[in-house]
Scaffold this active site. Structure first.
Site, PDB file in Angstrom:
ATOM      1  N   ASN A 142     -13.017  -3.408   2.368  1.00  0.00           N
ATOM      2  CA  ASN A 142     -13.985  -2.317   2.473  1.00  0.00           C
ATOM      3  C   ASN A 142     -14.947  -2.373   1.291  1.00  0.00           C
ATOM      4  O   ASN A 142     -14.533  -2.687   0.170  1.00  0.00           O
ATOM      5  CB  ASN A 142     -13.264  -0.967   2.473  1.00  0.00           C
ATOM      6  CG  ASN A 142     -12.386  -0.788   3.704  1.00  0.00           C
ATOM      7  OD1 ASN A 142     -12.758  -1.194   4.800  1.00  0.00           O
ATOM      8  ND2 ASN A 142     -11.211  -0.196   3.532  1.00  0.00           N
ATOM      9  N   VAL A 175     -11.038   2.836  -3.678  1.00  0.00           N
ATOM     10  CA  VAL A 175     -10.666   2.361  -5.013  1.00  0.00           C
ATOM     11  C   VAL A 175     -11.610   1.216  -5.383  1.00  0.00           C
ATOM     12  O   VAL A 175     -11.692   0.211  -4.661  1.00  0.00           O
ATOM     13  CB  VAL A 175      -9.199   1.874  -5.037  1.00  0.00           C
ATOM     14  CG1 VAL A 175      -8.846   1.347  -6.426  1.00  0.00           C
ATOM     15  CG2 VAL A 175      -8.240   2.999  -4.640  1.00  0.00           C
ATOM     16  N   HIS A 222     -10.310  -5.339  -3.305  1.00  0.00           N
ATOM     17  CA  HIS A 222      -8.975  -5.568  -2.762  1.00  0.00           C
ATOM     18  C   HIS A 222      -9.072  -5.946  -1.299  1.00  0.00           C
ATOM     19  O   HIS A 222      -9.962  -5.503  -0.580  1.00  0.00           O
ATOM     20  CB  HIS A 222      -8.067  -4.347  -2.936  1.00  0.00           C
ATOM     21  CG  HIS A 222      -8.658  -3.070  -2.424  1.00  0.00           C
ATOM     22  ND1 HIS A 222      -9.575  -2.344  -3.155  1.00  0.00           N
ATOM     23  CD2 HIS A 222      -8.476  -2.388  -1.265  1.00  0.00           C
ATOM     24  CE1 HIS A 222      -9.930  -1.269  -2.468  1.00  0.00           C
ATOM     25  NE2 HIS A 222      -9.283  -1.276  -1.309  1.00  0.00           N
ATOM     26  N   MET A 223      -8.113  -6.744  -0.896  1.00  0.00           N
ATOM     27  CA  MET A 223      -7.992  -7.197   0.471  1.00  0.00           C
ATOM     28  C   MET A 223      -6.787  -6.482   1.067  1.00  0.00           C
ATOM     29  O   MET A 223      -5.713  -6.469   0.461  1.00  0.00           O
ATOM     30  CB  MET A 223      -7.761  -8.706   0.405  1.00  0.00           C
ATOM     31  CG  MET A 223      -7.781  -9.450   1.670  1.00  0.00           C
ATOM     32  SD  MET A 223      -7.524 -11.214   1.245  1.00  0.00           S
ATOM     33  CE  MET A 223      -9.206 -11.750   1.137  1.00  0.00           C
ATOM     34  N   HIS A 224      -6.972  -5.840   2.222  1.00  0.00           N
ATOM     35  CA  HIS A 224      -5.838  -5.272   2.943  1.00  0.00           C
ATOM     36  C   HIS A 224      -5.288  -6.358   3.862  1.00  0.00           C
ATOM     37  O   HIS A 224      -6.047  -6.958   4.632  1.00  0.00           O
ATOM     38  CB  HIS A 224      -6.276  -4.097   3.823  1.00  0.00           C
ATOM     39  CG  HIS A 224      -6.841  -2.918   3.090  1.00  0.00           C
ATOM     40  ND1 HIS A 224      -6.133  -1.741   2.909  1.00  0.00           N
ATOM     41  CD2 HIS A 224      -8.045  -2.714   2.509  1.00  0.00           C
ATOM     42  CE1 HIS A 224      -6.902  -0.871   2.256  1.00  0.00           C
ATOM     43  NE2 HIS A 224      -8.064  -1.431   2.013  1.00  0.00           N
ATOM     44  N   ASP A 249       0.848  -1.193   0.000  1.00  0.00           N
ATOM     45  CA  ASP A 249       0.000   0.000   0.000  1.00  0.00           C
ATOM     46  C   ASP A 249       0.884   1.244   0.000  1.00  0.00           C
ATOM     47  O   ASP A 249       1.891   1.314   0.716  1.00  0.00           O
ATOM     48  CB  ASP A 249      -0.919  -0.009   1.231  1.00  0.00           C
ATOM     49  CG  ASP A 249      -2.065   0.988   1.096  1.00  0.00           C
ATOM     50  OD1 ASP A 249      -3.211   0.538   0.955  1.00  0.00           O
ATOM     51  OD2 ASP A 249      -1.799   2.211   1.133  1.00  0.00           O
ATOM     52  N   ILE A 250       0.493   2.251  -0.753  1.00  0.00           N
ATOM     53  CA  ILE A 250       1.295   3.467  -0.878  1.00  0.00           C
ATOM     54  C   ILE A 250       1.271   4.294   0.414  1.00  0.00           C
ATOM     55  O   ILE A 250       2.172   5.103   0.657  1.00  0.00           O
ATOM     56  CB  ILE A 250       0.784   4.304  -2.080  1.00  0.00           C
ATOM     57  CG1 ILE A 250       1.865   5.215  -2.617  1.00  0.00           C
ATOM     58  CG2 ILE A 250      -0.478   5.081  -1.739  1.00  0.00           C
ATOM     59  CD1 ILE A 250       1.530   5.844  -3.966  1.00  0.00           C
TER      60      ILE A 250
HETATM   61  P1  5GP Z   1      -9.798   1.363   0.234  1.00  0.00           P
HETATM   62  O1  5GP Z   1      -9.989   2.598   1.058  1.00  0.00           O
HETATM   63  O2  5GP Z   1     -10.417   1.493  -1.133  1.00  0.00           O
HETATM   64  O3  5GP Z   1     -10.193   0.103   0.931  1.00  0.00           O
HETATM   65  O4  5GP Z   1      -8.243   1.223   0.057  1.00  0.00           O
HETATM   66  C1  5GP Z   1      -7.537   1.783  -1.010  1.00  0.00           C
HETATM   67  C2  5GP Z   1      -6.069   1.704  -0.659  1.00  0.00           C
HETATM   68  O5  5GP Z   1      -5.326   1.952  -1.824  1.00  0.00           O
HETATM   69  C3  5GP Z   1      -5.631   2.722   0.390  1.00  0.00           C
HETATM   70  O6  5GP Z   1      -5.092   2.045   1.525  1.00  0.00           O
HETATM   71  C4  5GP Z   1      -4.584   3.555  -0.354  1.00  0.00           C
HETATM   72  O7  5GP Z   1      -3.506   3.948   0.465  1.00  0.00           O
HETATM   73  C5  5GP Z   1      -4.150   2.634  -1.472  1.00  0.00           C
HETATM   74  N1  5GP Z   1      -3.685   3.325  -2.654  1.00  0.00           N
HETATM   75  C6  5GP Z   1      -4.279   4.393  -3.252  1.00  0.00           C
HETATM   76  N2  5GP Z   1      -3.579   4.750  -4.336  1.00  0.00           N
HETATM   77  C7  5GP Z   1      -2.530   3.893  -4.433  1.00  0.00           C
HETATM   78  C8  5GP Z   1      -1.449   3.775  -5.375  1.00  0.00           C
HETATM   79  O8  5GP Z   1      -1.325   4.520  -6.353  1.00  0.00           O
HETATM   80  N3  5GP Z   1      -0.556   2.786  -5.152  1.00  0.00           N
HETATM   81  C9  5GP Z   1      -0.667   1.915  -4.098  1.00  0.00           C
HETATM   82  N4  5GP Z   1       0.284   0.980  -3.960  1.00  0.00           N
HETATM   83  N5  5GP Z   1      -1.674   2.011  -3.182  1.00  0.00           N
HETATM   84  C10 5GP Z   1      -2.594   2.977  -3.367  1.00  0.00           C
END
Ligand code: 5GP
Length: 117
Positions: free
Chosen positions: A88, A97, A101-103, A31-32
């Protein structure tokens, strides 16, 4: 760029990411904006926007996400101490996003699952 396309571009190698695992079905990358010492995102290569859009035919693919998480937890040495998986969904779930996706989070005690409960 629409955020929906972001993870597809990472899967395709068109946007850089630190990819930790990739096969025919799933890709895992750091994650970024990590929320823990280990914070990996595991995605199906084919975009399913949210868990709501998953179908019975995706059953094996969803299982592959979990097995990739288990494999990475072992490789990243967080399996024994423990970790958390988060998916989420939509606005109330905090999904940002729209590519399922799974964190995978670990490397420290993560505390209560949700704040203020
Ligand atoms: P969500 O909130 O949709 O469950 O999680 C999206 C995740 O994507 C966030 O934890 C965010 O930090 C990560 N993310 C957003 N943009 C990028 C990116 O360009 N590269 C990477 N590696 N992670 C990203």
């Amino acid at each position: 760029m629409k955020k929906d396309d972001l993870f597809e571009k990472i899967v395709a190698g068109e946007i850089p990411a630190n990819i930790l695992y990739q096969d025919e079905y799933v890709t895992a990358f750091e994650d970024i904006n990590p929320q823990a010492p280990v914070h990996v995102l595991i995605v199906p290569n084919r975009n399913i926007p949210t868990l709501n859009a998953a179908e019975a035919e995706d059953e094996a693919l969803l299982g592959k996400l979990f097995l990739a998480a288990k494999k990475l937890a072992g490789e990243l040495s967080i399996a024994e101490d423990g970790y958390r998986i988060i998916v989420n969904c939509n606005e109330n779930g905090g999904q940002d996003v729209f590519h399922l996706h799974m964190h995978l989070l670990g490397g420290k005690r993560l505390g209560r699952m949700l704040p203020n409960i």
